[in-house]
Write a protein that holds these residues in place. Structure first.
Motif, PDB file in Angstrom:
ATOM      1  N   GLN A  50       0.835  -1.192   0.000  1.00 26.99           N
ATOM      2  CA  GLN A  50       0.000   0.000   0.000  1.00 26.99           C
ATOM      3  C   GLN A  50       0.872   1.245   0.000  1.00 26.99           C
ATOM      4  O   GLN A  50       2.036   1.210   0.410  1.00 26.99           O
ATOM      5  N   LYS A  51       0.277   2.340  -0.463  1.00 26.35           N
ATOM      6  CA  LYS A  51       0.997   3.611  -0.504  1.00 26.35           C
ATOM      7  C   LYS A  51       0.542   4.522   0.623  1.00 26.35           C
ATOM      8  O   LYS A  51       1.358   5.005   1.408  1.00 26.35           O
ATOM      9  N   ASN A  52      -0.742   4.766   0.715  1.00 18.93           N
ATOM     10  CA  ASN A  52      -1.303   5.561   1.805  1.00 18.93           C
ATOM     11  C   ASN A  52      -1.942   4.628   2.825  1.00 18.93           C
ATOM     12  O   ASN A  52      -2.774   3.792   2.472  1.00 18.93           O
ATOM     13  N   ILE A  53      -1.546   4.775   4.068  1.00 17.25           N
ATOM     14  CA  ILE A  53      -1.977   3.869   5.128  1.00 17.25           C
ATOM     15  C   ILE A  53      -3.112   4.531   5.913  1.00 17.25           C
ATOM     16  O   ILE A  53      -2.978   5.666   6.381  1.00 17.25           O
ATOM     17  N   SER A  54      -4.199   3.813   6.062  1.00 11.61           N
ATOM     18  CA  SER A  54      -5.342   4.314   6.816  1.00 11.61           C
ATOM     19  C   SER A  54      -5.092   4.176   8.313  1.00 11.61           C
ATOM     20  O   SER A  54      -4.379   3.261   8.753  1.00 11.61           O
ATOM     21  N   PRO A  55      -5.661   5.076   9.120  1.00 10.19           N
ATOM     22  CA  PRO A  55      -5.516   4.929  10.588  1.00 10.19           C
ATOM     23  C   PRO A  55      -6.115   3.635  11.128  1.00 10.19           C
ATOM     24  O   PRO A  55      -5.754   3.204  12.227  1.00 10.19           O
ATOM     25  N   LYS A  56      -7.006   3.011  10.361  1.00 14.17           N
ATOM     26  CA  LYS A  56      -7.622   1.748  10.779  1.00 14.17           C
ATOM     27  C   LYS A  56      -6.917   0.531  10.194  1.00 14.17           C
ATOM     28  O   LYS A  56      -7.491  -0.553  10.113  1.00 14.17           O
ATOM     29  N   PHE A  57      -5.655   0.709   9.787  1.00 13.00           N
ATOM     30  CA  PHE A  57      -4.917  -0.397   9.163  1.00 13.00           C
ATOM     31  C   PHE A  57      -4.802  -1.575  10.132  1.00 13.00           C
ATOM     32  O   PHE A  57      -4.413  -1.432  11.289  1.00 13.00           O
ATOM     33  N   GLY A  58      -5.128  -2.751   9.643  1.00 15.63           N
ATOM     34  CA  GLY A  58      -4.971  -3.991  10.405  1.00 15.63           C
ATOM     35  C   GLY A  58      -6.087  -4.309  11.365  1.00 15.63           C
ATOM     36  O   GLY A  58      -6.091  -5.402  11.947  1.00 15.63           O
ATOM     37  N   GLN A  59      -7.041  -3.410  11.530  1.00 13.90           N
ATOM     38  CA  GLN A  59      -8.104  -3.674  12.496  1.00 13.90           C
ATOM     39  C   GLN A  59      -9.029  -4.792  12.030  1.00 13.90           C
ATOM     40  O   GLN A  59      -9.538  -5.560  12.854  1.00 13.90           O
ATOM     41  N   GLU A  60      -9.243  -4.901  10.698  1.00 12.21           N
ATOM     42  CA  GLU A  60     -10.108  -5.970  10.216  1.00 12.21           C
ATOM     43  C   GLU A  60      -9.471  -7.341  10.392  1.00 12.21           C
ATOM     44  O   GLU A  60     -10.164  -8.369  10.424  1.00 12.21           O
ATOM     45  N   ASP A  61      -8.131  -7.386  10.525  1.00 12.75           N
ATOM     46  CA  ASP A  61      -7.429  -8.649  10.743  1.00 12.75           C
ATOM     47  C   ASP A  61      -7.155  -8.917  12.213  1.00 12.75           C
ATOM     48  O   ASP A  61      -6.447  -9.877  12.543  1.00 12.75           O
ATOM     49  N   GLY A  62      -7.698  -8.088  13.099  1.00 15.29           N
ATOM     50  CA  GLY A  62      -7.473  -8.282  14.526  1.00 15.29           C
ATOM     51  C   GLY A  62      -6.105  -7.855  14.999  1.00 15.29           C
ATOM     52  O   GLY A  62      -5.554  -8.450  15.942  1.00 15.29           O
ATOM     53  N   CYS A  63      -5.526  -6.826  14.356  1.00 12.85           N
ATOM     54  CA  CYS A  63      -4.185  -6.368  14.726  1.00 12.85           C
ATOM     55  C   CYS A  63      -4.231  -5.642  16.064  1.00 12.85           C
ATOM     56  O   CYS A  63      -5.035  -4.731  16.251  1.00 12.85           O
ATOM     57  N   PRO A  64      -3.397  -6.015  17.031  1.00 10.38           N
ATOM     58  CA  PRO A  64      -3.361  -5.293  18.309  1.00 10.38           C
ATOM     59  C   PRO A  64      -2.929  -3.844  18.115  1.00 10.38           C
ATOM     60  O   PRO A  64      -2.202  -3.505  17.182  1.00 10.38           O
ATOM     61  N   ARG A  65      -3.365  -3.008  19.022  1.00  5.07           N
ATOM     62  CA  ARG A  65      -3.066  -1.582  18.922  1.00  5.07           C
ATOM     63  C   ARG A  65      -1.572  -1.298  19.008  1.00  5.07           C
ATOM     64  O   ARG A  65      -1.042  -0.439  18.293  1.00  5.07           O
ATOM     65  N   ILE A  66      -0.857  -2.029  19.839  1.00  7.65           N
ATOM     66  CA  ILE A  66       0.572  -1.797  19.997  1.00  7.65           C
ATOM     67  C   ILE A  66       1.335  -2.154  18.727  1.00  7.65           C
ATOM     68  O   ILE A  66       2.316  -1.495  18.354  1.00  7.65           O
ATOM     69  N   ILE A  67       0.869  -3.180  18.013  1.00  9.29           N
ATOM     70  CA  ILE A  67       1.512  -3.557  16.755  1.00  9.29           C
ATOM     71  C   ILE A  67       1.211  -2.520  15.675  1.00  9.29           C
ATOM     72  O   ILE A  67       2.076  -2.169  14.869  1.00  9.29           O
ATOM     73  N   GLN A  68      -0.008  -2.017  15.665  1.00  3.31           N
ATOM     74  CA  GLN A  68      -0.365  -0.986  14.697  1.00  3.31           C
ATOM     75  C   GLN A  68       0.480   0.276  14.896  1.00  3.31           C
ATOM     76  O   GLN A  68       0.962   0.866  13.927  1.00  3.31           O
ATOM     77  N   ASN A  69       0.666   0.668  16.144  1.00  2.00           N
ATOM     78  CA  ASN A  69       1.502   1.845  16.415  1.00  2.00           C
ATOM     79  C   ASN A  69       2.946   1.608  16.001  1.00  2.00           C
ATOM     80  O   ASN A  69       3.619   2.515  15.495  1.00  2.00           O
ATOM     81  N   LYS A  70       3.432   0.381  16.202  1.00  2.00           N
ATOM     82  CA  LYS A  70       4.806   0.062  15.809  1.00  2.00           C
ATOM     83  C   LYS A  70       4.968   0.158  14.302  1.00  2.00           C
ATOM     84  O   LYS A  70       5.966   0.701  13.802  1.00  2.00           O
ATOM     85  N   LEU A  71       4.009  -0.371  13.542  1.00  2.00           N
ATOM     86  CA  LEU A  71       4.094  -0.317  12.085  1.00  2.00           C
ATOM     87  C   LEU A  71       4.054   1.128  11.588  1.00  2.00           C
ATOM     88  O   LEU A  71       4.823   1.501  10.682  1.00  2.00           O
ATOM     89  N   MET A  72       3.176   1.937  12.154  1.00  2.00           N
ATOM     90  CA  MET A  72       3.078   3.338  11.728  1.00  2.00           C
ATOM     91  C   MET A  72       4.341   4.111  12.075  1.00  2.00           C
ATOM     92  O   MET A  72       4.825   4.937  11.291  1.00  2.00           O
ATOM     93  N   ARG A  73       4.899   3.843  13.237  1.00  2.05           N
ATOM     94  CA  ARG A  73       6.059   4.596  13.689  1.00  2.05           C
ATOM     95  C   ARG A  73       7.341   4.180  12.979  1.00  2.05           C
ATOM     96  O   ARG A  73       8.218   5.016  12.710  1.00  2.05           O
ATOM     97  N   THR A  74       7.458   2.908  12.636  1.00  2.00           N
ATOM     98  CA  THR A  74       8.728   2.390  12.123  1.00  2.00           C
ATOM     99  C   THR A  74       8.784   2.368  10.603  1.00  2.00           C
ATOM    100  O   THR A  74       9.854   2.621  10.021  1.00  2.00           O
ATOM    101  N   PHE A  75       7.657   2.100   9.942  1.00  4.42           N
ATOM    102  CA  PHE A  75       7.701   1.825   8.509  1.00  4.42           C
ATOM    103  C   PHE A  75       6.900   2.819   7.658  1.00  4.42           C
ATOM    104  O   PHE A  75       6.677   2.554   6.476  1.00  4.42           O
ATOM    105  N   THR A  76       6.442   3.904   8.218  1.00  7.44           N
ATOM    106  CA  THR A  76       5.722   4.903   7.431  1.00  7.44           C
ATOM    107  C   THR A  76       6.315   6.275   7.690  1.00  7.44           C
ATOM    108  O   THR A  76       6.979   6.507   8.701  1.00  7.44           O
ATOM    109  N   ALA A  77       6.046   7.165   6.754  1.00  6.79           N
ATOM    110  CA  ALA A  77       6.474   8.559   6.870  1.00  6.79           C
ATOM    111  C   ALA A  77       5.241   9.447   6.867  1.00  6.79           C
ATOM    112  O   ALA A  77       4.305   9.226   6.094  1.00  6.79           O
ATOM    113  N   GLU A  78       5.235  10.438   7.743  1.00  5.37           N
ATOM    114  CA  GLU A  78       4.093  11.340   7.842  1.00  5.37           C
ATOM    115  C   GLU A  78       4.192  12.444   6.796  1.00  5.37           C
ATOM    116  O   GLU A  78       5.244  13.063   6.633  1.00  5.37           O
TER     117      GLU A  78
END
Length: 416
Positions: free
Chosen positions: A284-312
């Motif tokens: 994906q190119k643009n990441i939604s704030p709800k990324f991974g929620q449909e797959d049951g992604c924990p909140r801490i993992i979602q924050n890690k992915l946004m912080r480590t692998f995306t640019a604001e």
């Protein structure tokens, strides 16, 4: 009987009624009566800066003296204090108190001032002229900033000489060719080194070179317990559907070879779920704030992915998270490190570059920058694993491999 006097305060005074007190910078004068004093004021009464400018000129037969309240030689005490002088009227014996203004009289040598002003005008730069204006007419804040800047200013010539001397010393010690080679290696490895996971090349065991805790912390690993258990219970039909729909070949391959039971099965299932999130993020190119929620992604993992692998980025008045090309390379490096822990320090680069959507050459470049050993599986093992194509494998073997950087460029074809 001693005479008495009475002090009278002049309440309302005009500017012309103020007393003028002068002091001479080169000493005291014995015959002050032989001096002719002239008092000047600025004509521009509307300008608040110029209407208070005053000048006193004292002329004698030998030398002239000039004092003012606005140039460099003026006394600063006029701005900080208010002075008064008493004038005694001997007839009425009354002393009148008037406001006073102090002037510092400096000698003027004929011909010297004009030449100095001309030389300063021609030699001064724009910055120096602005600084002189700040000294004369600037506010207190501007004067403090000017003083601070002059204290912290380093002479450009001295700095250039020091840099040139240090460069000549380094070139003399190492040699120009060695330095050019180091610069080429640094430039080629610099871009990728910023996106690699933390590396410990001096480790005694292969699994300690890229630590698992740097990929998933103990808290993050514990948060994947529920999602990992769901991945471990997927049926062959669901795995085939995952292969067809999302193209997660690496994840499906790992789930098809899960250990039968125990902690190893649980760890591999959790890592497979985290790997699926990384692959989904990279596509994906643009990441939604709800990324991974449909797959049951924990909140801490979602924050890690946004912080480590995306640019604001800032777009249409709001902040968005996007995966740039450099971040996609970072995802690839972390996927390789994760696959090494899942596959006994061996990862299939061919499946990974297909899932990520990057070229094989770029995938090999990432593996080389991580110091991995590249190989191809033997024909018999490839047939057993069901690999029809020539797959490239990457293995972590100590000591790490240091690949030579190609500095030559390909020759361009001539246009005919």
């Amino acid at each position: 009987m001693a005479a008495t006097c009475k002090v009278v305060c002049c309440e309302e005074e005009r500017d012309a009624d103020k007393a003028v007190i002068v002091q001479f910078s080169n000493g005291s004068l014995k015959n002050a009566d032989k001096l002719d004093f002239t008092y000047f004021k600025n004509r521009d009464e509307s300008n608040p800066r110029k209407k208070t400018r005053r000048m006193v000129v004292a002329e004698s037969g030998r030398l002239s003296y000039v004092g003012n309240n606005y140039r460099t030689g003026s006394l600063k005490c006029n701005n900080l204090c208010k002075y008064y002088v008493g004038v005694l009227n001997k007839q009425t014996m009354q002393m009148e108190v008037h406001s006073a203004q102090l002037f510092n009289m400096q000698p003027v040598i004929p011909g010297e001032t004009t030449e100095t002003e001309k030389s300063q005008t021609t030699s001064q730069t724009y910055r120096e002229k602005v600084d002189s204006l700040i000294e004369a007419f600037g506010t207190n804040k501007q004067k403090r900033a000017l003083s601070s800047r002059r204290l912290n200013q380093v002479g450009s010539e001295t700095l250039h000489q020091a840099v040139a001397k240090a460069a000549n010393t380094v070139i003399g010690q190492k040699g120009l060719e060695v330095l050019q080679q180091e610069v080429a290696e640094t430039e080629s490895q610099g871009n990728l080194a910023l996106h690699l996971p933390p590396c410990y090349p001096d480790a005694y065991r292969p699994e300690n070179v890229y630590l698992f805790d740097d990929l998933l912390s103990p808290v993050e690993y514990k948060a994947l317990e529920e999602a990992g258990s769901k991945m471990a219970t997927l049926t062959p039909e669901e795995l085939q559907k995952m292969r067809d729909d999302r193209g997660c070949f690496c994840v499906v391959t790992q789930l098809e070879h899960l250990p039968s039971e125990g902690e190893a099965r649980e760890k591999k299932a959790r890592c497979a779920y985290y790997l699926s999130l990384l692959l989904k993020l990279a596509r994906q190119k643009n990441i939604s704030p709800k990324f991974g929620q449909e797959d049951g992604c924990p909140r801490i993992i979602q924050n890690k992915l946004m912080r480590t692998f995306t640019a604001e980025t800032f777009n249409n008045g709001r902040v968005q998270n996007m995966v740039s090309t450099s971040m996609r390379i970072k995802v690839a490096a972390y996927c390789v490190a994760l696959l090494l822990h899942m596959g006994h320090m061996t990862a299939d680069l061919t499946l990974l570059h297909r899932d990520l959507g990057v070229t094989e050459a770029r995938m090999l470049e990432v593996a080389k920058s991580m110091g991995l050993t590249l190989s191809k599986p033997a024909r018999g093992k490839a047939d057993e694993a069901g690999l029809r194509d020539d797959h490239r494998l990457a293995s972590l073997v100590l000591p790490l491999v240091k690949y030579e950087q190609l500095t030559e460029r390909r020759k361009r074809k001539k246009m005919r």
